[in-house]
Design a protein around this motif. Structure first.
Motif, mmCIF file in Angstrom:
data_model
loop_
_atom_site.group_PDB
_atom_site.id
_atom_site.type_symbol
_atom_site.label_atom_id
_atom_site.label_comp_id
_atom_site.label_asym_id
_atom_site.label_seq_id
_atom_site.Cartn_x
_atom_site.Cartn_y
_atom_site.Cartn_z
ATOM 1 N N LEU A 72 0.705 -1.241 -0.017
ATOM 2 C CA LEU A 72 -0.277 0.023 -0.109
ATOM 3 C C LEU A 72 0.542 1.301 0.112
ATOM 4 O O LEU A 72 0.788 1.812 -0.519
ATOM 5 C CB LEU A 72 -0.876 0.653 1.231
ATOM 6 C CG LEU A 72 -2.527 -0.961 0.851
ATOM 7 C CD1 LEU A 72 -2.980 -0.997 2.611
ATOM 8 C CD2 LEU A 72 -3.315 -1.037 -0.072
ATOM 9 N N GLY A 73 1.511 1.135 0.598
ATOM 10 C CA GLY A 73 3.250 2.714 0.703
ATOM 11 C C GLY A 73 3.302 2.978 -0.681
ATOM 12 O O GLY A 73 3.198 3.658 -1.402
ATOM 13 N N LYS A 74 3.290 1.850 -1.069
ATOM 14 C CA LYS A 74 4.122 1.700 -2.619
ATOM 15 C C LYS A 74 3.212 2.087 -3.569
ATOM 16 O O LYS A 74 3.671 3.583 -4.700
ATOM 17 C CB LYS A 74 5.486 0.075 -3.311
ATOM 18 C CG LYS A 74 5.416 1.023 -4.701
ATOM 19 C CD LYS A 74 6.080 -0.502 -5.054
ATOM 20 C CE LYS A 74 6.144 -0.582 -6.238
ATOM 21 N NZ LYS A 74 6.215 0.565 -7.210
ATOM 22 N N LEU A 75 1.540 1.589 -3.420
ATOM 23 C CA LEU A 75 1.113 2.300 -4.157
ATOM 24 C C LEU A 75 0.277 3.533 -3.970
ATOM 25 O O LEU A 75 1.003 4.865 -4.731
ATOM 26 C CB LEU A 75 -0.622 1.633 -4.189
ATOM 27 C CG LEU A 75 -1.782 1.505 -4.333
ATOM 28 C CD1 LEU A 75 -1.245 1.769 -6.143
ATOM 29 C CD2 LEU A 75 -2.840 1.342 -4.005
ATOM 30 N N VAL A 76 0.465 4.001 -2.901
ATOM 31 C CA VAL A 76 0.408 5.538 -2.666
ATOM 32 C C VAL A 76 1.530 6.547 -3.213
ATOM 33 O O VAL A 76 1.291 7.355 -3.620
ATOM 34 C CB VAL A 76 0.444 5.684 -1.117
ATOM 35 C CG1 VAL A 76 0.194 6.789 -0.455
ATOM 36 C CG2 VAL A 76 -0.568 5.224 -0.274
ATOM 37 N N SER A 77 2.928 5.591 -2.633
ATOM 38 C CA SER A 77 4.079 6.444 -3.200
ATOM 39 C C SER A 77 3.321 7.057 -5.502
ATOM 40 O O SER A 77 3.695 8.120 -5.574
ATOM 41 C CB SER A 77 4.682 5.910 -3.253
ATOM 42 O OG SER A 77 6.382 6.741 -3.400
ATOM 43 N N ASP A 78 3.645 5.393 -6.265
ATOM 44 C CA ASP A 78 3.532 5.308 -6.985
ATOM 45 C C ASP A 78 2.444 6.800 -7.921
ATOM 46 O O ASP A 78 2.082 7.368 -8.544
ATOM 47 C CB ASP A 78 3.262 4.389 -7.405
ATOM 48 C CG ASP A 78 4.450 3.204 -7.440
ATOM 49 O OD1 ASP A 78 5.196 4.006 -7.384
ATOM 50 O OD2 ASP A 78 3.583 2.539 -8.405
ATOM 51 N N LEU A 79 1.005 6.784 -6.680
ATOM 52 C CA LEU A 79 -0.452 7.486 -6.982
ATOM 53 C C LEU A 79 0.119 9.144 -7.351
ATOM 54 O O LEU A 79 0.107 10.018 -7.394
ATOM 55 C CB LEU A 79 -1.171 7.557 -5.990
ATOM 56 C CG LEU A 79 -1.985 5.679 -6.423
ATOM 57 C CD1 LEU A 79 -2.878 5.534 -5.526
ATOM 58 C CD2 LEU A 79 -2.061 6.154 -7.509
ATOM 59 N N ARG A 80 1.305 9.312 -5.937
ATOM 60 C CA ARG A 80 1.653 10.508 -5.384
ATOM 61 C C ARG A 80 2.338 11.073 -6.477
ATOM 62 O O ARG A 80 1.983 12.383 -7.350
ATOM 63 C CB ARG A 80 1.916 10.900 -4.561
ATOM 64 C CG ARG A 80 1.466 10.760 -3.512
ATOM 65 C CD ARG A 80 2.352 11.020 -1.454
ATOM 66 N NE ARG A 80 1.028 11.243 -0.591
ATOM 67 C CZ ARG A 80 1.432 10.593 0.722
ATOM 68 N NH1 ARG A 80 2.523 10.326 1.033
ATOM 69 N NH2 ARG A 80 0.637 10.902 1.246
ATOM 70 N N LYS A 81 3.228 10.104 -7.389
ATOM 71 C CA LYS A 81 4.426 10.543 -8.375
ATOM 72 C C LYS A 81 3.826 10.940 -9.791
ATOM 73 O O LYS A 81 3.153 11.729 -10.202
ATOM 74 C CB LYS A 81 5.207 9.778 -8.548
ATOM 75 C CG LYS A 81 6.192 9.650 -8.077
ATOM 76 C CD LYS A 81 7.232 7.697 -7.624
ATOM 77 C CE LYS A 81 8.268 7.756 -7.186
ATOM 78 N NZ LYS A 81 9.182 6.361 -7.313
ATOM 79 N N ASP A 82 2.234 9.956 -9.975
ATOM 80 C CA ASP A 82 1.578 9.910 -11.203
ATOM 81 C C ASP A 82 0.280 11.191 -10.612
ATOM 82 O O ASP A 82 0.130 12.267 -12.046
ATOM 83 C CB ASP A 82 0.421 8.827 -11.091
ATOM 84 C CG ASP A 82 1.372 7.942 -11.705
ATOM 85 O OD1 ASP A 82 2.520 7.697 -12.364
ATOM 86 O OD2 ASP A 82 0.562 6.240 -11.299
ATOM 87 N N THR A 83 -0.078 11.413 -9.993
ATOM 88 C CA THR A 83 -0.855 12.688 -9.433
ATOM 89 C C THR A 83 0.424 14.031 -9.817
ATOM 90 O O THR A 83 -0.117 15.370 -10.633
ATOM 91 C CB THR A 83 -1.647 12.845 -7.867
ATOM 92 O OG1 THR A 83 -1.893 11.711 -7.442
ATOM 93 C CG2 THR A 83 -2.027 14.258 -7.875
#
Length: 95
Positions: A72-83
C-alpha cells in the motif's frame, strides 16, 4: 447364647471388613487422584500447544499485514508521483 468369644470374633470380623473396605476406597481415591493428575498434565500440554499455534498464527497475520502495508505504501507513492506528474503536465499546458 452368644459368648464373649463370639462377640469378640464378630468385632474382629467387622474390623477386618472395615479395613478391607477402607483399603479398597483408598485405592480407588489414589487411582482417581493419579488420573486427575494425568488429565491435568495433558490439559496443560494441549493448552501450551494451542498457545504456540495461536502465537504462530498471530505472527503470520502480522507478516501479512506488514506485506500489505509495504504494498500500500508503494501504491500511495506511485499515485503521488502520477498525481504530481499530471499536475505538472496540466500546469505546463495552462501556462
Amino acid at each position: 447364647m452368644a459368648t464373649k468369644h463370639d462377640f469378640q470374633s464378630t468385632i474382629e470380623a467387622a474390623d477386618r471388613a472395615g479395613s478391607i473396605v477402607t483399603d479398597h476406597v483408598r485405592s480407588i481415591v489414589d487411582a482417581a487422584q493419579a488420573r486427575a493428575e494425568d488429565i491435568e498434565r495433558e490439559a496443560e500440554r494441549e493448552a501450551n500447544d494451542l498457545r504456540a499455534q495461536a502465537l504462530e498464527a498471530a505472527n503470520n497475520v502480522l507478516k501479512q499485514i506488514d506485506s500489505i502495508e509495504g504494498q500500500l505504501g508503494k501504491l500511495v507513492s506511485d499515485l503521488r508521483k502520477d498525481t504530481d506528474s499530471l499536475s505538472g503536465s496540466l500546469e505546463r499546458r495552462r501556462g
